[in-house]
Scaffold this motif. Structure first.
Motif, PDB file in Angstrom:
ATOM      1  N   GLY A   1       0.777  -1.236   0.000  1.00  0.00           N
ATOM      2  CA  GLY A   1       0.000   0.000   0.000  1.00  0.00           C
ATOM      3  C   GLY A   1       0.805   1.280   0.000  1.00  0.00           C
ATOM      4  N   LEU A   2       2.123   1.183  -0.168  1.00  0.00           N
ATOM      5  CA  LEU A   2       2.905   2.416  -0.303  1.00  0.00           C
ATOM      6  C   LEU A   2       2.779   2.906  -1.741  1.00  0.00           C
ATOM      7  N   PHE A   3       2.190   4.050  -1.912  1.00  0.00           N
ATOM      8  CA  PHE A   3       2.035   4.654  -3.239  1.00  0.00           C
ATOM      9  C   PHE A   3       3.022   5.816  -3.296  1.00  0.00           C
ATOM     10  N   ILE A   4       4.121   5.568  -4.005  1.00  0.00           N
ATOM     11  CA  ILE A   4       5.222   6.533  -4.024  1.00  0.00           C
ATOM     12  C   ILE A   4       5.210   7.252  -5.370  1.00  0.00           C
ATOM     13  N   GLN A   5       5.140   8.543  -5.320  1.00  0.00           N
ATOM     14  CA  GLN A   5       5.205   9.375  -6.531  1.00  0.00           C
ATOM     15  C   GLN A   5       4.162   8.966  -7.579  1.00  0.00           C
ATOM     16  N   LEU A   6       2.995   8.656  -7.135  1.00  0.00           N
ATOM     17  CA  LEU A   6       1.946   8.265  -8.087  1.00  0.00           C
ATOM     18  C   LEU A   6       0.894   9.353  -8.288  1.00  0.00           C
ATOM     19  N   VAL A   7       0.857  10.318  -7.399  1.00  0.00           N
ATOM     20  CA  VAL A   7      -0.109  11.412  -7.593  1.00  0.00           C
ATOM     21  C   VAL A   7       0.597  12.755  -7.562  1.00  0.00           C
ATOM     22  N   SER A   8       0.028  13.696  -8.293  1.00  0.00           N
ATOM     23  CA  SER A   8       0.581  15.052  -8.274  1.00  0.00           C
ATOM     24  C   SER A   8      -0.453  16.050  -7.765  1.00  0.00           C
ATOM     25  N   LYS A   9      -1.654  15.556  -7.504  1.00  0.00           N
ATOM     26  CA  LYS A   9      -2.708  16.462  -7.019  1.00  0.00           C
ATOM     27  C   LYS A   9      -3.429  15.800  -5.850  1.00  0.00           C
ATOM     28  N   VAL A  10      -3.641  16.580  -4.810  1.00  0.00           N
ATOM     29  CA  VAL A  10      -4.398  16.091  -3.647  1.00  0.00           C
ATOM     30  C   VAL A  10      -5.418  17.167  -3.277  1.00  0.00           C
TER      31      VAL A  10
END
Ligand code: 5RP
Length: 224
Positions: free
Chosen positions: A201-210
């Protein structure tokens, strides 16, 4: 009281335009995003194709009349909107609280753009207070569990109705009670190279918007 999950779900739906292939996340926050897309499909004639990240989201989206395709039927996804269990200042996060992390990560890596929608409680300095979900194949899972114990990771099998939970992809989930993950990259790398681990469940550098929900309104964070 403001429903922060609904607030960010509605905000994220503004990023969806006619003709898009849209990744539909899983969980109680993504629920509101899917609900709003369903409303627009029905009331405004929005034309989209949804790619879901769990059986639960497939059922929800289908019940709203959102046309669906599987990830293998599309060349890419334009934008995926999903929840998260924790997100840090570097836009890394933990996902899988809803046991959908494998499908979620597959859809995410096939997406041109990923947006996470979270309420303020999910924003953290350091990842790890939330137990890290690790999806493992059933064969050899007990040995893997013992190996995690020996490393001091305080593992527990995710349970449902007194049995080990079986994910939509037919695997088990082992949750690691790490308390703090000082080096998420190193841990992700270690788990990526652990035989029997399907995904973590580690999502590393997968999103640029939160999009973060606060009582006074959503805040949009973008990584440049
Ligand atoms: C499911 C997930 C969810 O996105 C995550 O658990 C957040 O869920 P919620 O919006 O219900 O808090 O990763 O596997």
């Amino acid at each position: 009281m403001v429903n922060l999950k609904e607030q960010v779900g509605l905000k994220a739906a503004e990023f969806v335009k006619d003709g898009m292939i849209v990744g539909l996340g899983t969980g109680s926050t993504a629920y509101y995003f899917v609900q709003e897309l369903g409303r627009r499909v029905q009331e405004e004639g929005l034309s989209i194709v949804g790619v879901t990240t769990s059986n639960a989201t497939s059922e929800h989206a289908a019940s709203l009349g959102i046309p669906l395709k599987s990830i293998d039927e599309v060349p890419y996804v334009d934008v995926t909107v999903d929840g998260a269990d924790e997100v840090d200042g570097a836009f890394n996060g933990i996902k899988g609280g809803g046991a959908a992390l494998l499908m979620e990560k597959i859809v995410a890596v096939n997406s041109k753009d990923c947006i996470w929608i979270v309420d303020e409680s999910k924003v953290v300095e350091t990842l790890g207070a939330f137990k890290l979900p690790v999806e493992v194949v059933q064969y050899g899972a007990e040995n893997l569990f013992r190996a995690f114990e020996e490393k001091g990771y305080r593992p527990s099998f995710r349970m449902k109705d007194g049995e080990k939970l079986v994910t939509d992809m037919k695997n088990y989930i082992i949750d690691l009670d790490l308390r703090e993950i000082p080096d998420a990259d190193a841990l992700a790398n270690e788990l990526d190279h652990t035989v029997g681990v399907v995904e973590h469940g580690l999502f590393i550098q997968l999103v640029s918007k939160v999009i973060v929900g606060y009582p006074d309104g959503p805040r949009f964070l973008e990584k440049h």
